[in-house]
Design a protein around this motif. Structure first.
Motif, PDB file in Angstrom:
ATOM      1  N   GLU A  82       0.830  -1.202   0.000  1.00  0.00           N
ATOM      2  CA  GLU A  82       0.000   0.000   0.000  1.00  0.00           C
ATOM      3  C   GLU A  82       0.869   1.259   0.000  1.00  0.00           C
ATOM      4  OE1 GLU A  82      -3.713   2.029   2.481  1.00  0.00           O
ATOM      5  OE2 GLU A  82      -2.627   0.320   3.339  1.00  0.00           O
ATOM      6  N   TYR A  83       1.984   1.226   0.709  1.00  0.00           N
ATOM      7  CA  TYR A  83       2.863   2.392   0.808  1.00  0.00           C
ATOM      8  C   TYR A  83       3.441   2.763  -0.559  1.00  0.00           C
ATOM      9  CZ  TYR A  83       6.408   5.550   2.670  1.00  0.00           C
ATOM     10  OH  TYR A  83       7.174   6.657   2.941  1.00  0.00           O
ATOM     11  N   ILE A  84       3.915   1.785  -1.318  1.00  0.00           N
ATOM     12  CA  ILE A  84       4.523   2.093  -2.621  1.00  0.00           C
ATOM     13  C   ILE A  84       3.474   2.310  -3.702  1.00  0.00           C
ATOM     14  CG2 ILE A  84       6.651   0.872  -2.054  1.00  0.00           C
ATOM     15  CD1 ILE A  84       5.707  -1.374  -3.981  1.00  0.00           C
ATOM     16  N   THR A  85       2.195   2.028  -3.375  1.00  0.00           N
ATOM     17  CA  THR A  85       1.100   2.244  -4.328  1.00  0.00           C
ATOM     18  C   THR A  85       0.436   3.594  -4.116  1.00  0.00           C
ATOM     19  OG1 THR A  85       0.654  -0.145  -4.414  1.00  0.00           O
ATOM     20  CG2 THR A  85      -1.086   1.313  -5.204  1.00  0.00           C
ATOM     21  N   LYS A  86       0.204   3.963  -2.872  1.00  0.00           N
ATOM     22  CA  LYS A  86      -0.554   5.175  -2.552  1.00  0.00           C
ATOM     23  C   LYS A  86       0.298   6.435  -2.567  1.00  0.00           C
ATOM     24  CE  LYS A  86      -4.394   2.920  -1.805  1.00  0.00           C
ATOM     25  NZ  LYS A  86      -5.538   3.037  -2.762  1.00  0.00           N
TER      26      LYS A  86
ATOM     27  N   PRO B 182       4.322   6.765  -8.031  1.00  0.00           N
ATOM     28  CA  PRO B 182       4.416   5.615  -7.134  1.00  0.00           C
ATOM     29  C   PRO B 182       5.434   4.617  -7.680  1.00  0.00           C
ATOM     30  CG  PRO B 182       2.152   5.943  -7.939  1.00  0.00           C
ATOM     31  CD  PRO B 182       3.045   6.808  -8.751  1.00  0.00           C
ATOM     32  N   LEU B 183       5.982   3.778  -6.830  1.00  0.00           N
ATOM     33  CA  LEU B 183       6.813   2.676  -7.323  1.00  0.00           C
ATOM     34  C   LEU B 183       5.938   1.627  -8.005  1.00  0.00           C
ATOM     35  CD1 LEU B 183       9.029   3.975  -5.530  1.00  0.00           C
ATOM     36  CD2 LEU B 183       9.762   1.654  -4.966  1.00  0.00           C
TER      37      LEU B 183
ATOM     38  N   VAL C 282       5.381  -0.938 -12.692  1.00  0.00           N
ATOM     39  CA  VAL C 282       6.485  -0.814 -11.753  1.00  0.00           C
ATOM     40  C   VAL C 282       7.467   0.208 -12.311  1.00  0.00           C
ATOM     41  CG1 VAL C 282       8.442  -1.999 -10.675  1.00  0.00           C
ATOM     42  CG2 VAL C 282       6.251  -3.187 -10.934  1.00  0.00           C
ATOM     43  N   ARG C 283       7.846   1.180 -11.476  1.00  0.00           N
ATOM     44  CA  ARG C 283       8.898   2.137 -11.851  1.00  0.00           C
ATOM     45  C   ARG C 283      10.014   2.021 -10.821  1.00  0.00           C
ATOM     46  NH1 ARG C 283       4.257   5.310 -12.989  1.00  0.00           N
ATOM     47  NH2 ARG C 283       4.178   6.175 -15.109  1.00  0.00           N
ATOM     48  N   PHE C 284      11.260   1.896 -11.311  1.00  0.00           N
ATOM     49  CA  PHE C 284      12.353   1.713 -10.355  1.00  0.00           C
ATOM     50  C   PHE C 284      13.692   2.079 -10.980  1.00  0.00           C
ATOM     51  CE2 PHE C 284      15.536  -0.711  -7.957  1.00  0.00           C
ATOM     52  CZ  PHE C 284      15.189  -0.363  -6.656  1.00  0.00           C
ATOM     53  N   ASN C 285      14.483   2.792 -10.216  1.00  0.00           N
ATOM     54  CA  ASN C 285      15.904   2.976 -10.463  1.00  0.00           C
ATOM     55  C   ASN C 285      16.509   3.376  -9.121  1.00  0.00           C
ATOM     56  OD1 ASN C 285      18.518   4.109 -11.013  1.00  0.00           O
ATOM     57  ND2 ASN C 285      17.949   4.239 -13.168  1.00  0.00           N
ATOM     58  N   PHE C 286      17.250   2.482  -8.509  1.00  0.00           N
ATOM     59  CA  PHE C 286      17.700   2.658  -7.128  1.00  0.00           C
ATOM     60  C   PHE C 286      18.443   3.978  -6.921  1.00  0.00           C
ATOM     61  CE2 PHE C 286      20.717   1.966  -3.621  1.00  0.00           C
ATOM     62  CZ  PHE C 286      19.844   1.534  -2.625  1.00  0.00           C
ATOM     63  N   SER C 287      19.342   4.308  -7.822  1.00  0.00           N
ATOM     64  CA  SER C 287      20.173   5.499  -7.651  1.00  0.00           C
ATOM     65  C   SER C 287      19.422   6.793  -7.926  1.00  0.00           C
ATOM     66  CB  SER C 287      21.401   5.429  -8.571  1.00  0.00           C
ATOM     67  OG  SER C 287      22.246   4.374  -8.195  1.00  0.00           O
ATOM     68  N   ASN C 288      18.260   6.697  -8.553  1.00  0.00           N
ATOM     69  CA  ASN C 288      17.537   7.903  -8.956  1.00  0.00           C
ATOM     70  C   ASN C 288      16.221   8.094  -8.211  1.00  0.00           C
ATOM     71  OD1 ASN C 288      19.328   7.027 -11.349  1.00  0.00           O
ATOM     72  ND2 ASN C 288      18.865   9.157 -11.785  1.00  0.00           N
ATOM     73  N   ILE C 289      16.045   7.395  -7.099  1.00  0.00           N
ATOM     74  CA  ILE C 289      14.902   7.626  -6.220  1.00  0.00           C
ATOM     75  C   ILE C 289      15.401   8.332  -4.967  1.00  0.00           C
ATOM     76  CG2 ILE C 289      13.027   6.582  -4.883  1.00  0.00           C
ATOM     77  CD1 ILE C 289      13.241   4.145  -6.724  1.00  0.00           C
ATOM     78  N   LYS C 290      14.811   9.473  -4.647  1.00  0.00           N
ATOM     79  CA  LYS C 290      15.201  10.194  -3.436  1.00  0.00           C
ATOM     80  C   LYS C 290      14.613   9.471  -2.223  1.00  0.00           C
ATOM     81  CE  LYS C 290      15.538  14.561  -3.159  1.00  0.00           C
ATOM     82  NZ  LYS C 290      15.258  16.027  -3.080  1.00  0.00           N
ATOM     83  N   ARG C 291      15.460   8.906  -1.424  1.00  0.00           N
ATOM     84  CA  ARG C 291      14.995   8.101  -0.293  1.00  0.00           C
ATOM     85  C   ARG C 291      15.786   8.386   0.979  1.00  0.00           C
ATOM     86  NH1 ARG C 291      18.433   5.653  -3.488  1.00  0.00           N
ATOM     87  NH2 ARG C 291      20.069   4.404  -2.522  1.00  0.00           N
TER      88      ARG C 291
ATOM     89  N   LEU D 191      10.961   3.677   2.741  1.00  0.00           N
ATOM     90  CA  LEU D 191      11.182   3.531   1.300  1.00  0.00           C
ATOM     91  C   LEU D 191      12.560   2.962   1.020  1.00  0.00           C
ATOM     92  CD1 LEU D 191      10.542   4.030  -1.711  1.00  0.00           C
ATOM     93  CD2 LEU D 191      11.351   6.391  -1.366  1.00  0.00           C
ATOM     94  N   ASN D 192      13.569   3.464   1.720  1.00  0.00           N
ATOM     95  CA  ASN D 192      14.938   2.999   1.491  1.00  0.00           C
ATOM     96  C   ASN D 192      15.058   1.502   1.750  1.00  0.00           C
ATOM     97  OD1 ASN D 192      17.835   3.665   0.986  1.00  0.00           O
ATOM     98  ND2 ASN D 192      18.047   2.862   3.058  1.00  0.00           N
ATOM     99  N   ASP D 193      14.413   1.018   2.803  1.00  0.00           N
ATOM    100  CA  ASP D 193      14.452  -0.409   3.117  1.00  0.00           C
ATOM    101  C   ASP D 193      13.817  -1.225   1.992  1.00  0.00           C
ATOM    102  OD1 ASP D 193      14.717  -2.753   5.012  1.00  0.00           O
ATOM    103  OD2 ASP D 193      12.539  -2.706   4.753  1.00  0.00           O
ATOM    104  N   ILE D 194      12.678  -0.765   1.487  1.00  0.00           N
ATOM    105  CA  ILE D 194      12.010  -1.485   0.395  1.00  0.00           C
ATOM    106  C   ILE D 194      12.881  -1.470  -0.858  1.00  0.00           C
ATOM    107  CG2 ILE D 194      10.035  -1.424  -1.182  1.00  0.00           C
ATOM    108  CD1 ILE D 194       8.362  -0.386   1.183  1.00  0.00           C
ATOM    109  N   ALA D 195      13.482  -0.311  -1.165  1.00  0.00           N
ATOM    110  CA  ALA D 195      14.329  -0.197  -2.360  1.00  0.00           C
ATOM    111  C   ALA D 195      15.549  -1.110  -2.263  1.00  0.00           C
ATOM    112  CB  ALA D 195      14.758   1.251  -2.556  1.00  0.00           C
TER     113      ALA D 195
END
Length: 233
Positions: A131-135, A151-152, A163-172, A178-182
């Protein structure tokens, strides 16, 4: 990894329907033993509407060492490329399918394309994490340094989740949750990745809404793949 040798009726409606089901089931399709005269572009167009590349305005773009592009995009260097989805950095809906085929494999044995199923990772999360990465919308840093928010796991922009993802380009930095999930997403990729070692003329297509991709480092600067982007028909 499932791979399929070429057959005489590979362009038939029956074959394409079977291949589409494979992509739907596992997120990608990899074909080997294609002849030198095989029309990879015509084959790719069976799976979606071709999108011109913004670099050259053409449907086919060469993935090889290119210093000018390599200054901003690791794909055009010999470096390792970290796991990501394509077009995470834009406001609009990302391209749906990406395909590659091999013109010249790397003689050094490197340059493997790696894939992992983002849906499988999302399904592995707790209900609260999902829910966190969706909402919530998160800051993605573009190559030019601007920010887009997504959203991720996007279930609203399209009939199919994105799904959208790039570890180095997400501000966390200020979001430990969020950092733990990434970080776990990166570990999931490393644990579950599928390695495409590339043979001459081999063809790969994957669902960019679903699959993360990356590449291993290589040394042979003659390595060349061709890339095509597609959206839904």
């Amino acid at each position: 990894m499932n791979s399929f040798p070429a057959t005489d009726n590979i362009m038939s409606d029956v074959a394409i329907g079977n291949f589409q089901r494979v992509i739907q089931e596992q997120g990608y399709l990899y074909l080997e033993e294609l002849p030198d005269n095989f029309d990879h572009l015509a084959f790719a167009s069976k799976f979606g509407t071709l999108i011109p590349h913004r670099y050259n305005g053409e449907y086919i773009f060469s993935i090889k060492v290119e210093p000018k592009l390599g200054e901003r995009y690791p794909a055009f260097t010999t470096n390792e490329v970290e796991p990501h989805t394509e077009n995470y950095e834009y406001e609009y809906i990302p391209l749906h399918y990406q395909s590659l085929w091999c013109v010249t494999p790397a003689k050094c044995g490197g340059g493997h394309t790696l894939l992992a199923d983002g849906y499988a990772f999302v399904n592995s999360l707790s209900d609260e994490e999902r829910e966190y990465i969706t909402k919530n919308k998160f800051d993605f840093i573009t190559p030019s340094g601007s920010i887009v928010k997504h959203p991720l796991y996007d279930v609203e922009s399209h009939s199919q989740p994105i799904v959208r993802f790039n570890f180095s380009n997400i501000k966390r930095e200020d979001d430990a949750y969020l950092n733990d999930i990434a970080e776990r997403f990166l570990q999931f990729f490393d644990d579950e990745k599928i390695s495409i070692k590339w043979l001459k003329n081999a063809f790969l297509i994957w669902d960019n809404f679903r699959m993360l991709h990356s590449r291993t480092q290589y040394e042979d600067r003659d390595r060349e793949l061709k890339r095509v982007y597609m959206n839904d028909k």
